[in-house]
Write an enzyme that holds these catalytic residues in place. Structure first.
Site, short mmCIF file in Angstrom:
data_model
loop_
_atom_site.label_atom_id
_atom_site.label_comp_id
_atom_site.label_asym_id
_atom_site.label_seq_id
_atom_site.Cartn_x
_atom_site.Cartn_y
_atom_site.Cartn_z
N HIS A 186 -0.67 -65.04 17.71
CA HIS A 186 0.71 -64.80 17.29
C HIS A 186 1.22 -63.46 17.80
O HIS A 186 2.38 -63.31 18.14
CB HIS A 186 0.80 -64.86 15.77
CG HIS A 186 -0.30 -64.13 15.10
ND1 HIS A 186 -1.27 -64.76 14.38
CD2 HIS A 186 -0.63 -62.83 15.14
CE1 HIS A 186 -2.14 -63.86 13.96
NE2 HIS A 186 -1.77 -62.69 14.41
N ARG A 294 5.62 -81.20 20.79
CA ARG A 294 4.31 -81.48 20.18
C ARG A 294 4.56 -81.88 18.73
O ARG A 294 4.69 -81.03 17.85
CB ARG A 294 3.42 -80.24 20.27
CG ARG A 294 2.99 -79.91 21.71
CD ARG A 294 2.02 -78.74 21.74
NE ARG A 294 1.30 -78.68 23.01
CZ ARG A 294 1.59 -77.82 23.99
NH1 ARG A 294 2.57 -76.95 23.85
NH2 ARG A 294 0.88 -77.82 25.10
N ARG A 331 6.40 -86.38 22.14
CA ARG A 331 5.02 -86.87 22.30
C ARG A 331 4.51 -87.34 20.96
O ARG A 331 4.55 -86.61 19.98
CB ARG A 331 4.11 -85.76 22.83
CG ARG A 331 2.67 -86.24 22.93
CD ARG A 331 1.77 -85.23 23.56
NE ARG A 331 1.43 -84.15 22.65
CZ ARG A 331 0.69 -83.10 23.01
NH1 ARG A 331 0.25 -83.00 24.24
NH2 ARG A 331 0.40 -82.16 22.15
N GLU A 438 -3.70 -87.27 31.50
CA GLU A 438 -4.62 -86.17 31.20
C GLU A 438 -6.06 -86.55 31.53
O GLU A 438 -6.96 -85.71 31.43
CB GLU A 438 -4.52 -85.84 29.71
CG GLU A 438 -3.12 -85.41 29.29
CD GLU A 438 -2.94 -85.33 27.79
OE1 GLU A 438 -2.85 -84.21 27.27
OE2 GLU A 438 -2.90 -86.40 27.14
N ASN A 461 -3.51 -79.22 31.36
CA ASN A 461 -4.53 -78.52 30.56
C ASN A 461 -5.73 -79.44 30.32
O ASN A 461 -6.88 -79.08 30.57
CB ASN A 461 -3.96 -78.07 29.21
CG ASN A 461 -2.66 -77.30 29.34
OD1 ASN A 461 -2.38 -76.74 30.39
ND2 ASN A 461 -1.87 -77.27 28.29
N ASP A 462 -5.42 -80.64 29.85
CA ASP A 462 -6.52 -81.58 29.61
C ASP A 462 -7.04 -82.19 30.90
O ASP A 462 -8.24 -82.42 31.04
CB ASP A 462 -6.07 -82.68 28.63
CG ASP A 462 -6.22 -82.24 27.19
OD1 ASP A 462 -7.28 -81.67 26.87
OD2 ASP A 462 -5.28 -82.42 26.40
N ARG A 472 -11.82 -76.75 27.43
CA ARG A 472 -10.67 -75.87 27.63
C ARG A 472 -10.64 -74.69 26.67
O ARG A 472 -9.88 -73.75 26.86
CB ARG A 472 -9.36 -76.68 27.53
CG ARG A 472 -9.13 -77.30 26.18
CD ARG A 472 -7.95 -78.25 26.19
NE ARG A 472 -6.70 -77.60 25.84
CZ ARG A 472 -5.52 -78.21 25.72
NH1 ARG A 472 -5.44 -79.52 25.98
NH2 ARG A 472 -4.45 -77.57 25.39
N CYS A 509 3.70 -81.15 32.29
CA CYS A 509 3.99 -80.34 31.10
C CYS A 509 2.81 -79.47 30.70
O CYS A 509 2.81 -78.89 29.63
CB CYS A 509 4.46 -81.22 29.94
SG CYS A 509 3.21 -82.38 29.37
#
Ligand code: PEP
Ligand code: MG
Length: 547
Positions: A186, A294, A331, A438, A461-462, A472, A509
Site C-alpha cells: 500500500h 478484478r 472479469r 493465461e 502475469n499468469d 509468480r 491486461c
C-alpha cells in the site's frame, strides 16, 4: 552521524522520482500495536467503530482531493473496520480471557491471517491493511498519537501502514525508504498516487534510528537510498526531481490525444481496476475504458457470497464512474487454488496454482453453489449495464480448453433465459464475450478455442508463470518472471496468429502492458489493446506516441 551512515542502500523501485533531505526514522513502537490494559470489550468495539468513521472521512477527503487510488485504500480499510466478522473475532478472543485491547489486536491478526493466505500478491498485501486497522483502533483505545516529523524528511521505516502515512503532512514527506514491502504494498500505491519517490525491500537499511538526521537521496526509479550524498549526487537528484515534475505535467496534457504511433498504428489504452474508485481514476488519466475489472474485490472480507443485487449495485457504480461509452471488461471471479475465501470451502490442494482456479470453479460437478456465484455475476453485470447503458464485456479467467469456452457460452445463455423468465429487460442487453489467455495450451490453440467469441485478453502475469514454470509470487525466481522472455513472446505471437484465424480481437491486461518497453514490444507483436494500472497510462501513452 555514525561511520556506517554513508554509502548506498539498495532496494526495489517503488515509486519513481528523486528527493533529497534528512532521514527521519519512524519509531518501531508505532508499528507495534499499543495496548491499554484493563479496557473492556465494549470499549474495544467502540474504538473500532471510531476507526471506521475516521477511515471513511479520510477516504472521502482523499477522493475529493482527486486522489482516487488513495481514497480506495482507505475506504477498503473502512469496510474492514466495519466488518461484523471483526467484531465477532473480538468477542471470540475475549472469551479466551483477553481484555479489550488484547482481543482487538488478536482479532486483527485473525482477519489478517485470512488475507495473508491468499496467493495473489496484491490481495495478500491487504493483510497489512487490516493489521493497520487494528493498530489505529488500539491507538484510539489507548488515547495515543503518532509522533510526527515536523519538517520535510526522507522517511525510513520497516514498513509504512496507510494509517501512519495519512497522519504525516504531505509537504513533510519528501521520500520513503522501507526495509520491508513489495511493489504492490500500500505504501507504494500511496506514494505513486502522491508522486513521492519510494523504495521498498531495502534489506540492508537501518531502521533503528541510527540514520536520523543524515542527509540522503532516494531514487525511486533506481531503487536506492544514497546516504551522505556528494554534491554531484544532490545535483543529479535535483535534476531527476525537476524532470519528473516536468514529465508528469507534459504527459497529463496528452490525455485527450488518441494514442497513434509514428507509423500510424492506433493503440487503445485501457485501465485495470478493482473498484468504482479505480474507474474514476481510469477516466481521469484518459483511459478509453476498463480492460480488466478484478471482480474478486466483492468476494473478500465477508462470510457469505454477495447476492446478485449487491453485485449489481457495485457494478452500476463502476459503469456510472466510467460514464458514457467507455467499455467495462468485467472479469468473472478469479479465485480458487490456495486463494482461500473460507466461506467458499474449496478443497485443499497440493499445487494450488495448478488446481481449481478461475472459471474451473464454475464447472465442478458437485458445486452448484459456485456455478450459481458465476451466474449471479453475469446476471448482475447485464443488469448494471442495462440500467446505465454501459458497454459490457464479460471475460472468464483461466481458460485452457474449448470445452470451458462452450460451458461459458452455455452459462451466459442460461442466465439470459433466467432473466427473461423474470421479465428483466437486461436479458437482451448486448455484451461482448471473451476469455483470458493465461495458459500456454490456450495460447497455442486460440484459433479453435476462441472461435465465436468477441475477444481474448492475455494475462501475461499468469502466462509467464505457467510458461516459465516460475511461481509468480516467489521472490527467488525474479529472473524467470520475465514476460518479455523469448518463450513468452513466442506464445504471444501464437495468440496473435490464432486470434486472426478465429476473427477475435486480442488485447493484453497483464503487467507487461504497463511499461513503455513492454507496450512497445506488444505493438511490435501486433497487439494494440493494452490494459494497465491507471498510474501507468500517461507514461505508456507518451512512450507510444513517440515510437
Ligand atoms: C494476469 O494473469 O496477467 C492477469 C492480468 O490476471 P491477475 O494478475 O489478476 O492474475
Ligand atoms: Mg491472471
Amino acid at each position: 552521524m555514525s561511520s556506517s551512515a554513508a554509502g548506498v542502500r539498495s532496494g526495489t523501485p517503488g515509486s519513481p522520482g528523486s528527493a533529497a533531505g534528512p532521514v527521519w526514522t519512524l519509531p518501531a513502537s508505532v508499528l507495534a500495536p499499543v495496548q491499554r490494559s484493563g479496557a473492556t470489550v465494549e470499549e474495544a468495539i467502540a474504538a473500532l467503530a471510531t476507526a471506521a468513521a475516521q477511515l471513511t472521512a479520510i477516504a472521502a477527503a482523499r477522493s475529493a482531493a482527486g486522489a482516487a487510488e488513495e481514497g480506495e485504500i482507505f475506504s477498503m480499510q473502512a469496510v474492514m473496520a466495519s466488518d461484523p466478522a471483526f467484531v465477532a473475532a473480538i468477542h471470540d478472543a475475549a472469551k479466551g480471557g483477553a481484555d479489550g485491547a488484547a482481543a482487538l489486536i488478536a482479532a486483527g491478526e485473525v482477519q489478517a491471517a485470512l488475507l495473508a493466505s491468499l496467493p495473489d500478491e496484491y490481495l495478500a498485501a491487504r493483510a497489512a491493511d487490516v493489521r493497520d486497522v487494528a493498530s489505529r483502533a488500539a491507538r484510539i483505545l489507548a488515547g495515543t498519537t503518532i509522533p510526527l516529523p515536523g519538517r520535510p524528511i526522507i522517511l525510513v521505516a520497516e514498513d509504512l501502514p496507510p494509517s501512519v502515512s495519512a497522519e504525516i503532512p504531505r509537504e513533510h514527506l519528501l521520500g520513503i525508504a522501507l526495509r520491508a514491502g513489495s511493489r504492490t504494498a500500500h505504501a507504494v500505491i500511496l506514494a505513486r498516487a502522491a508522486g513521492i519517490p519510494c523504495i521498498v525491500a531495502a534489506r540492508e537499511l537501518e531502521v533503528d534510528g541510527s540514520l536520523d538526521g543524515v542527509k540522503a537521496v532516494v531514487d525511486g526509479a533506481a531503487g536506492t537510498l544514497t546516504l551522505a550524498p556528494s554534491s554531484a549526487d544532490l545535483a543529479a537528484a535535483d535534476a531527476v526531481k525537476k524532470q519528473g515534475a516536468v514529465d508528469a505535467t507534459r504527459r497529463a496534457t496528452l490525455r485527450g490525444t488518441p494514442c497513434v504511433m509514428a507509423n500510424g498504428t492506433r493503440v487503445h489504452l485501457y485501465a485495470n481496476i478493482g473498484s468504482a474508485d479505480g474507474a474514476a481514476r481510469a477516466v481521469e488519466v484518459g483511459a478509453e475504458g476498463v480492460g480488466l475489472l478484478r471482480s474478486e474485490f466483492l468476494l473478500l472480507d465477508r462470510e457469505t457470497p454477495p447476492d446478485e443485487r449487491e453485485q449489481m449495485r457495485a457494478f452500476t457504480k463502476v459503469f456510472e464512474a466510467l460514464r458514457a461509452d467507455r467499455p467495462l471488461t468485467l472479469r468473472l471471479a478469479d479465485i480458487g487454488g490456495d486463494k482461500e475465501i473460507p466461506y467458499l470451502k474449496l478443497p485443499h490442494e497440493a499445487n494450488p496454482f495448478l488446481g481449481l482456479r478461475g472459471y474451473r470453479l464454475a464447472m465442478i460437478k458437485d458445486r452448484p453453489d459456485l456455478r450459481a456465484l458465476f451466474a449471479s455475476q453475469v446476471a448482475a453485470a447485464l443488469r448494471a449495464a442495462a440500467a446505465t447503458g454501459g458497454a459490457l464485456r464479460i471475460m472468464a479467467p483461466m481458460i485452457s480448453v474449448r470445452a470451458e469456452v462452450d460451458d461459458l457460452l452455455a452459462l451466459i445463455k442460461a442466465v439470459r433465459a433466467e432473466l427473461a423468465a423474470r421479465g428483466e429487460a437486461a436479458a437482451e442487453y448486448p455484451a461482448a464475450i471473451g476469455v483470458m489467455i493465461e495458459v500456454p495450451a490456450a495460447a497455442l490453440t486460440i484459433a479453435e478455442l476462441a472461435a465465436g467469441l468477441d475477444f481474448v485478453s492475455v494475462g501475461t502475469n499468469d502466462l509467464t508463470q505457467y510458461a516459465m514454470a516460475a511461481d509468480r509470487i516467489n521472490p527467488a525466481l525474479v529472473a524467470l518472471q520475465d514476460a518479455s522472455a523469448p518463450g513468452v513472446v513466442a506464445l504471444l505471437r501464437a495468440v496473435v496468429e490464432g486470434a486472426k484465424k478465429a476473427g477475435v480481437e486480442v488485447g493484453v491486461c497483464g503487467e507487461l502492458a504497463g511499461s513503455v518497453s513492454g507496450a512497445r514490444l506488444l505493438t511490435e507483436i501486433g497487439i494494440y489493446e493494452l490494459s494497465m494500472d491507471p498510474a501507468a497510462v500517461d507514461e505508456v501513452r507518451e512512450g507510444l506516441l513517440g515510437a
